[in-house]
Design a protein around this motif. Structure first.
Motif, PDB file in Angstrom:
ATOM      1  N   SER A 177      29.381  45.861  35.207  1.00 16.59           N
ATOM      2  CA  SER A 177      29.517  44.517  35.780  1.00 16.59           C
ATOM      3  C   SER A 177      30.681  43.781  35.122  1.00 16.59           C
ATOM      4  O   SER A 177      31.458  43.090  35.789  1.00 16.59           O
ATOM      5  N   GLN A 178      30.814  43.976  33.794  1.00 19.86           N
ATOM      6  CA  GLN A 178      31.907  43.326  33.072  1.00 19.86           C
ATOM      7  C   GLN A 178      33.255  43.924  33.485  1.00 19.86           C
ATOM      8  O   GLN A 178      34.244  43.212  33.644  1.00 19.86           O
ATOM      9  N   LEU A 179      33.237  45.233  33.678  1.00 12.97           N
ATOM     10  CA  LEU A 179      34.474  45.896  34.110  1.00 12.97           C
ATOM     11  C   LEU A 179      34.898  45.368  35.478  1.00 12.97           C
ATOM     12  O   LEU A 179      36.071  45.066  35.703  1.00 12.97           O
ATOM     13  N   ILE A 180      33.935  45.235  36.379  1.00  9.44           N
ATOM     14  CA  ILE A 180      34.253  44.760  37.731  1.00  9.44           C
ATOM     15  C   ILE A 180      34.867  43.359  37.664  1.00  9.44           C
ATOM     16  O   ILE A 180      35.852  43.057  38.340  1.00  9.44           O
ATOM     17  N   ARG A 181      34.288  42.527  36.805  1.00  8.14           N
ATOM     18  CA  ARG A 181      34.844  41.165  36.661  1.00  8.14           C
ATOM     19  C   ARG A 181      36.281  41.226  36.151  1.00  8.14           C
ATOM     20  O   ARG A 181      37.158  40.544  36.650  1.00  8.14           O
ATOM     21  N   ARG A 182      36.491  42.098  35.148  1.00  4.89           N
ATOM     22  CA  ARG A 182      37.832  42.216  34.569  1.00  4.89           C
ATOM     23  C   ARG A 182      38.829  42.692  35.621  1.00  4.89           C
ATOM     24  O   ARG A 182      39.937  42.166  35.745  1.00  4.89           O
ATOM     25  N   LEU A 183      38.439  43.689  36.398  1.00  5.82           N
ATOM     26  CA  LEU A 183      39.356  44.250  37.398  1.00  5.82           C
ATOM     27  C   LEU A 183      39.646  43.251  38.516  1.00  5.82           C
ATOM     28  O   LEU A 183      40.744  43.224  39.071  1.00  5.82           O
ATOM     29  N   SER A 184      38.648  42.423  38.824  1.00  4.83           N
ATOM     30  CA  SER A 184      38.826  41.459  39.927  1.00  4.83           C
ATOM     31  C   SER A 184      39.938  40.467  39.619  1.00  4.83           C
ATOM     32  O   SER A 184      40.512  39.860  40.525  1.00  4.83           O
ATOM     33  N   GLU A 185      40.217  40.287  38.335  1.00  3.70           N
ATOM     34  CA  GLU A 185      41.260  39.319  37.948  1.00  3.70           C
ATOM     35  C   GLU A 185      42.663  39.897  38.072  1.00  3.70           C
ATOM     36  O   GLU A 185      43.648  39.179  37.949  1.00  3.70           O
ATOM     37  N   LYS A 186      42.774  41.184  38.288  1.00  2.00           N
ATOM     38  CA  LYS A 186      44.103  41.814  38.355  1.00  2.00           C
ATOM     39  C   LYS A 186      44.725  41.576  39.725  1.00  2.00           C
ATOM     40  O   LYS A 186      44.038  41.252  40.684  1.00  2.00           O
TER      41      LYS A 186
END
Ligand code: GTP
Ligand code: MG
Length: 580
Positions: A177-186
């Motif tokens: 879930s944290q990874l998805i949030r991080r990637l969404s910001e790219k």
């Protein structure tokens, strides 16, 4: 200083000038890191959270080194290191001062795993011997300790609590879930894939810990075989390891058996008298069996030892509690070591290989295509071979076939294991391929499209030849073992699992192809205070129950299901659901 990517370009020439924006994320296995309590060579760049001083790395000089050279250096570091369970009330400065009475410390870091542990590397092994000489054997009135001394120690702290020790970053990967949030910001899918690799790959500290555990195990095995070696292989060293992956190790007895040594042709000579076993397999089983007993009875920190001796490749499985690693120890498994080296070279050849493999492995795990439990699932190894095959199949291949690598091999690369030809070039500068300028985003989309339409029912995947071949036997998924060519590395996979994989590929290829506002980065639109909704790769990782099992024919007729449309709608609105 030149970036690792630039260094790579200098070394390999034209092929790399293409992906200008693509960063080569350097594998921790090769990274040159020093710490400093005592002086280290190189200019310190600063101190990270782990109390580690990073020195300037030398990617151009080191990156083309063969895997075994890198491993030997890592093992030497490990043998100068100790693993200490620390009382968190102890003070870091005093702790280091206490240890440095025995010699200069070249690196240290703290981590958390059922308590705080320190890995401390000295500049020479005498310091370790001196430190061990001072350590006491614990006494207890109601338990009898087995006096097996190792480099796994406990720090006793008597007195008042002081400023507590600060463990470094965790040794496991961030939740999806944290990874998805991080990637969404790219802003681009390419950035997302690079970011995913950075988040999931093994860290410098984790790599050191893996070699240290191997060297602790070597000390146990050395009770029987003093000249043995224990080496990590598989994803711990092939460049594709994710934080939390298992630690595969091989007990290497070649130094004892004298394999490869030239025997005198005439004159007197002596030979050891040895017991013999019925077969090499039987010998491996009995060696692993006694070492298993030893690990179980005497190995500090080793718990839950299972002897899996009747497997095709006999092994010992156990947990190493202080590191948190699930360990597999095999012996006489030299083909797997060669596979590891092959995968390592492919990962070194082009930065896109690692990014695509990490992305596909992570995607597969998020959707349950792979699992940590053995079963009919596709394994990470098979999946990696599928990515490599896809990259060989580009009209301008991104990587060469194994046969081509064999043609380029020099005399020192020649290798035959149990009748199997495992020869391939180790000098990457000999490999010249036509330029391929495909972006990571394009390759990811093409990967899904390629396997969405692959004729799995008739054809086998073959990275030796770089082309599909008629299946030699009935199996839902057939991937030829590159070295033991009569074997199928995905023999375990059943039709249901293959269907799920294909259905997911179809849906993800459709998702990536979909151009429009809902497939674009949401970060810009979201504004500064609103969390961006998952898009691009982040959306592909969402645990949605995408691709329920349906027949492949049916899915081909129905690529854009209603379910996917509603998923896209929900992505626009919702935050990311939690998944561990
Ligand atoms: P993870 O542990 O899942 O991260 O990946 P891994 O690559 O380490 O896979 P695994 O632990 O299953 O196996 C360790 C290594 O053994 C692999 O990297 C391969 O080199 C080798 N290996 C695994 N499965 C097979 C197989 O079916 N055939 C052959 N020849 N080698 C295999
Ligand atoms: Mg593994």
């Amino acid at each position: 200083m030149a970036s690792p990517y630039v260094a790579c370009r200098l070394r390999l020439g034209r092929r790399f000038s293409l992906a200008k924006n693509l960063r080569k994320v350097e594998t921790p296995l090769k990274r040159l890191v020093g710490t400093n309590v005592a002086a280290v060579q190189g200019e310190p760049l600063g101190k990270d959270k782990a109390g580690v001083f990073l020195t300037l790395s030398l990617p151009d000089a080191r990156s083309s080194r063969p895997l075994h050279t890198v491993q030997a250096e890592r093992l030497a570091q490990a043998e100068r290191s100790v693993l200490i369970s620390c009382n968190p009330r102890a003070n870091e400065k005093k702790f280091l001062k206490f240890l440095s009475r025995h010699g200069d410390i070249s690196k240290y870091f703290f981590y958390e795993s059922y308590g705080v542990y320190a890995v401390v590397e000295f500049t020479n092994r005498d310091a370790v011997a001196s430190l061990l000489g001072e350590a006491a054997v614990p006494s207890s009135s109601h338990e009898a300790a087995v006096p097996f001394k190792s480099r796994l120690l406990s720090l006793k702290h008597r007195g008042a609590a002081e400023s507590p020790l600060q463990p470094s970053e965790p040794q496991s990967s961030i939740p999806i879930s944290q990874l998805i949030r991080r990637l969404s910001e790219k802003e681009t899918i390419e950035q997302q894939m690079v970011s995913l690799t950075e988040a999931y790959q093994l860290t410098e500290e984790n790599t050191r810990l893996r070699f240290l555990v191997s060297s602790l195990l070597k000390n146990i095995a050395a009770a029987y075989f003093p000249e043995c070696n224990v080496l990590p292989f598989g994803s711990s060293v092939n460049g594709f390891g994710k934080l939390g992956c298992d630690l595969d190790m091989i007990l290497d007895l070649d130094g004892i058996s004298g394999r490869g040594e030239n025997k005198p042709r005439s004159g007197l000579s002596l030979e050891y008298q040895l017991k013999t076993a019925n077969s090499e397999r039987a010998a491996t089983q009995s060696i692993l069996s006694v070492i298993g007993e030893c690990v179980d009875e005497f190995g500090p920190g080793c718990v839950g030892v299972q002897k899996i001796l009747n497997a095709r490749c006999p092994l010992l499985r156990f947990s190493h509690q202080p590191s948190g690693f699930q360990c597999d120890l095999t012996a006489n498994n030299r083909v797997a070591v060669k596979s590891t080296e092959l995968l390592y070279l492919y990962g070194e050849l082009d930065p896109r290989v690692r990014h695509l493999v990490f992305t596909v492995r992570c995607w597969a795990r998020a959707h349950g295509v792979t699992s940590s439990i053995p079963g009919a699932w596709i394994t990470n190894f098979s999946l990696t071979v599928m990515v490599l095959f896809f990259l060989q199949k580009r009209s301008n291949p991104v990587i060469p076939t194994v046969d081509h690598m064999k043609e380029l091999a020099g005399p020192a690369d020649k290798c035959t294991i149990e009748g199997n030809d495992c020869t391939f070039v180790s000098d990457l500068s000999r490999i010249h391929l036509k330029s391929n300028e495909e972006t990571l985003e394009y390759l990811l989309r093409e990967f899904f499209e390629f396997y969405a339409a692959f004729p799995f029912n008739k054809m086998s995947i073959n990275i030796r030849k770089g082309r599909e071949q008629n299946k030699p036997e009935v199996a839902p998924l057939h991937i030829q073992n590159p070295f033991e060519t009569s074997l199928n590395v995905s023999k375990n996979v059943n039709a249901t699992q293959l269907d799920r994989f294909v259905a997911l590929c179809q849906e993800c290829s459709w998702l990536l192809e979909k151009k429009g506002s809902d497939a674009q980065p949401a970060a810009a639109a979201a504004g500064p205070d609103v969390a961006p909704s998952p898009w691009g790769l982040a959306a592909l990782l969402l645990p949605t129950g995408v691709a329920g099992v349906k027949s492949r024919k049916k899915r081909r007729r129905e690529p854009a299901s209603e379910r996917i449309k509603s998923l896209l709608e929900s992505l626009k609105k919702n935050s990311v659901p939690e998944k561990s």
